[in-house]
Enzyme design. Structure first.
Site, PDB file in Angstrom:
ATOM      1  N   HIS A 154       0.814  -1.216   0.000  1.00 44.91           N
ATOM      2  CA  HIS A 154       0.000   0.000   0.000  1.00 44.91           C
ATOM      3  C   HIS A 154       0.850   1.270   0.000  1.00 44.91           C
ATOM      4  O   HIS A 154       0.413   2.316  -0.491  1.00 44.91           O
ATOM      5  CB  HIS A 154      -0.932   0.004   1.210  1.00 44.91           C
ATOM      6  CG  HIS A 154      -1.957  -1.084   1.168  1.00 44.91           C
ATOM      7  ND1 HIS A 154      -2.758  -1.408   2.239  1.00 44.91           N
ATOM      8  CD2 HIS A 154      -2.315  -1.946   0.174  1.00 44.91           C
ATOM      9  CE1 HIS A 154      -3.558  -2.411   1.913  1.00 44.91           C
ATOM     10  NE2 HIS A 154      -3.300  -2.755   0.677  1.00 44.91           N
ATOM     11  N   PHE A 403      -1.009  -8.176   5.010  1.00 47.78           N
ATOM     12  CA  PHE A 403       0.334  -7.595   4.874  1.00 47.78           C
ATOM     13  C   PHE A 403       0.359  -6.250   4.151  1.00 47.78           C
ATOM     14  O   PHE A 403       1.324  -5.933   3.452  1.00 47.78           O
ATOM     15  CB  PHE A 403       1.272  -8.588   4.157  1.00 47.78           C
ATOM     16  CG  PHE A 403       1.103 -10.001   4.610  1.00 47.78           C
ATOM     17  CD1 PHE A 403       1.196 -10.333   5.950  1.00 47.78           C
ATOM     18  CD2 PHE A 403       0.823 -11.014   3.706  1.00 47.78           C
ATOM     19  CE1 PHE A 403       1.018 -11.644   6.379  1.00 47.78           C
ATOM     20  CE2 PHE A 403       0.640 -12.321   4.117  1.00 47.78           C
ATOM     21  CZ  PHE A 403       0.740 -12.637   5.464  1.00 47.78           C
ATOM     22  N   CYS A 404      -0.685  -5.443   4.318  1.00 44.10           N
ATOM     23  CA  CYS A 404      -0.760  -4.138   3.643  1.00 44.10           C
ATOM     24  C   CYS A 404      -0.529  -4.273   2.145  1.00 44.10           C
ATOM     25  O   CYS A 404       0.089  -3.412   1.508  1.00 44.10           O
ATOM     26  CB  CYS A 404       0.235  -3.150   4.256  1.00 44.10           C
ATOM     27  SG  CYS A 404      -0.206  -2.648   5.926  1.00 44.10           S
ATOM     28  N   ALA A 405      -1.036  -5.374   1.614  1.00 41.62           N
ATOM     29  CA  ALA A 405      -0.973  -5.620   0.165  1.00 41.62           C
ATOM     30  C   ALA A 405      -2.243  -6.367  -0.227  1.00 41.62           C
ATOM     31  O   ALA A 405      -2.204  -7.452  -0.797  1.00 41.62           O
ATOM     32  CB  ALA A 405       0.270  -6.423  -0.194  1.00 41.62           C
ATOM     33  N   CYS A 423      -5.951  -5.646   6.663  1.00 41.70           N
ATOM     34  CA  CYS A 423      -4.503  -5.728   6.803  1.00 41.70           C
ATOM     35  C   CYS A 423      -4.123  -5.770   8.270  1.00 41.70           C
ATOM     36  O   CYS A 423      -4.411  -4.840   9.021  1.00 41.70           O
ATOM     37  CB  CYS A 423      -3.843  -4.537   6.120  1.00 41.70           C
ATOM     38  SG  CYS A 423      -2.060  -4.528   6.252  1.00 41.70           S
TER      39      CYS A 423
END
Length: 484
Positions: A154, A403-405, A423
């Protein structure tokens, strides 16, 4: 620069710190000689004991380097040696202020050397990779078209969405490195109108650890008149990054991924867009002169160096920590570090391959080169439950979630875009229920072999025998039920 104040009555006994120019301190040398078995670079916390829910204690196995790597002992020692001489930067006539200013600027030079910067590149200190890419987004010329794959963290996916006058094209996840290059080439060739363009790409995925074809993507970008910024947050701690050799236009990374605490980051690369734009933050340090006008307004002349985007009192300790970590990694030798890390990756992959219930996530296939980052799911397990059991019953710290993805993990798990999941805080699924999240194990130069072996053994035991404890969901996290 070496933090070695002149021997006066007040400073004769001052400790020496490893400087940005690499002068090693006695404390650092002693620390390195006492390295933990199997780890080439000792880190803080390597001897920390944590309680197990089943009773007793065990040495903590920190296997969440991709989120925040533990600080190198050398970095900590260097910062501690400098701390008594801490002073204002660029603002004081006193000895400690001058020393701190020299330390700050020599740290900038050390980072430039670590990154292989070109002579006219700028090194700007920020708070993190996220801050670095938001800074770059703020200086893009009007009408810039940004191209970014949906596979990005992100930090490198979202900043462009906020930039005024910028159009963003999000590209589908490629399934081979060559597909990534072809996808980018088609997108760049078809852009209308033909104006300034920027490509943002990761060097190593924070989810799969896979290496991206940076040089080929850079060549494609430049062939179509575009620039490229490399998100090196997961690459720089594991592999050498050379701006001049790779020909990327900018590199961004975070200190806390590079074994350096204190909340600093770096944006390094071409100066023109940075120096032609308004300062990222307005304030002291960014301004060269400020004068009151007769009409009551204010005229400002901004700096034409990296200081233009470093308003406010800089984080000299965080910057020095990054420089110290850069020097430590360089002296250890990336060739040696990479060879050892790949051996650890092979041990983890071979161990997980022996468990049919485990599926390792990958974009480019099992044989794709990667750094010490792997994500996986386990049939019959909620990933949050599995990660909680690793921690509570084995003293192993990993990460679970998206995982902020989010777009990447959804793609890898074959889910729909509207399927719930957050996330770092997956939905409150009960243990054993399927959920949209995964488990990530990550490691590096401070990881002893024993931690990796304990992790593999724990995975096998949990899958074979189940958890020994009862778990419940609390505030979106799976935790041991102390009342069980």
């Amino acid at each position: 620069m070496s933090v070695r104040p002149a021997a006066t009555a007040s400073t004769a006994s001052a400790p020496a710190a490893t400087a940005a120019d690499g002068t090693a301190s006695e404390a650092s040398g002693a620390c390195c000689a006492a390295s933990a078995v199997g780890a080439p670079l000792p880190v803080l916390g390597r001897d920390v004991l944590v309680p197990l829910v089943t009773g007793g204690e065990v040495t903590y196995a920190a296997l969440d380097y991709a989120a925040s790597a533990p600080a190198l002992q050398r970095v900590w020692d260097d910062v501690a040696a400098y701390a008594p001489y801490y002073g204002s930067v660029h603002r004081g006539a006193g000895y400690l202020s001058q020393l701190s200013t020299d330390l700050f600027e020599n740290s900038r030079a050390a980072v430039a050397e670590f990154l292989g910067c070109r002579d006219d590149d700028q090194v700007v200190f920020t708070r993190s990779t996220t801050d670095s890419l938001n800074l770059l987004a703020s200086v893009l010329p009007q009408g810039t078209r940004v191209f970014v794959f949906e596979t990005e963290h992100h930090a490198s996916l979202l900043p462009w969405q906020q930039a005024p006058g910028v159009e963003v094209s999000v590209l589908d996840a490629p399934r081979t490195p060559w597909e990534a290059v072809e996808t980018l080439e088609r997108a760049l060739a078809g852009r209308e109108p033909y104006g300034p363009a920027l490509v943002c790409v990761t060097g190593a995925s924070n989810v799969t650890g896979e290496l991206w074809p940076v040089q080929e993507l850079t060549a494609a970008a430049h062939a179509h008149g575009a620039r490229i910024v490399l998100d090196a947050a997961q690459l720089a701690p594991h592999h050498p990054v050379d701006i001049a050799e790779s020909d990327v236009d900018w590199v961004a990374f975070s200190g806390h991924k590079l074994y350096a605490p204190f909340g600093s980051g770096v944006l390094a690369g071409r100066a023109d867009w940075l120096l032609e734009a308004e300062p990222y933050l307005a304030g002291g340090g960014a301004s060269r002169t400020v004068a009151r006008r007769a009409d009551g307004g204010v005229d400002v002349e901004w700096h034409t160096t990296a200081a233009r985007h470093e308003a406010g009192s800089p984080n000299v300790i965080g910057v020095y920590a990054i420089a110290s970590a850069c020097k430590a990694l360089t002296e250890a030798g990336f060739e040696t570090l990479v060879e050892r890390e790949q051996a650890l990756v092979a041990r983890v992959r071979e161990g997980l391959a022996e468990v049919p219930e485990v599926s390792v996530l990958s974009l480019f296939g099992d044989d794709a080169p990667r750094v010490g980052v792997l994500s996986f799911v386990v049939d019959g397990w909620n990933s949050s439950h599995f990660a909680a059991a690793l921690s509570a019953e084995y003293g192993i710290g990993v990460r679970d979630g998206l995982f902020c993805a989010h777009p990447l993990v959804r793609t890898l798990l074959g889910s729909h875009a509207d399927e719930p999941g957050e996330c770092g805080a997956p939905e409150a699924a009960a243990p054993g229920e399927k959920s949209l999240n995964a488990i990530r194990v990550s490691f590096g130069a401070g990881t002893p072999e024993e931690h990796v072996d304990r992790f593999v053994a724990a995975v096998k035991e949990l899958v074979a025998n189940g958890a020994q404890w009862t778990y419940r969901t609390e505030d979106g996290r799976c935790v041991p039920d102390r009342n069980a």
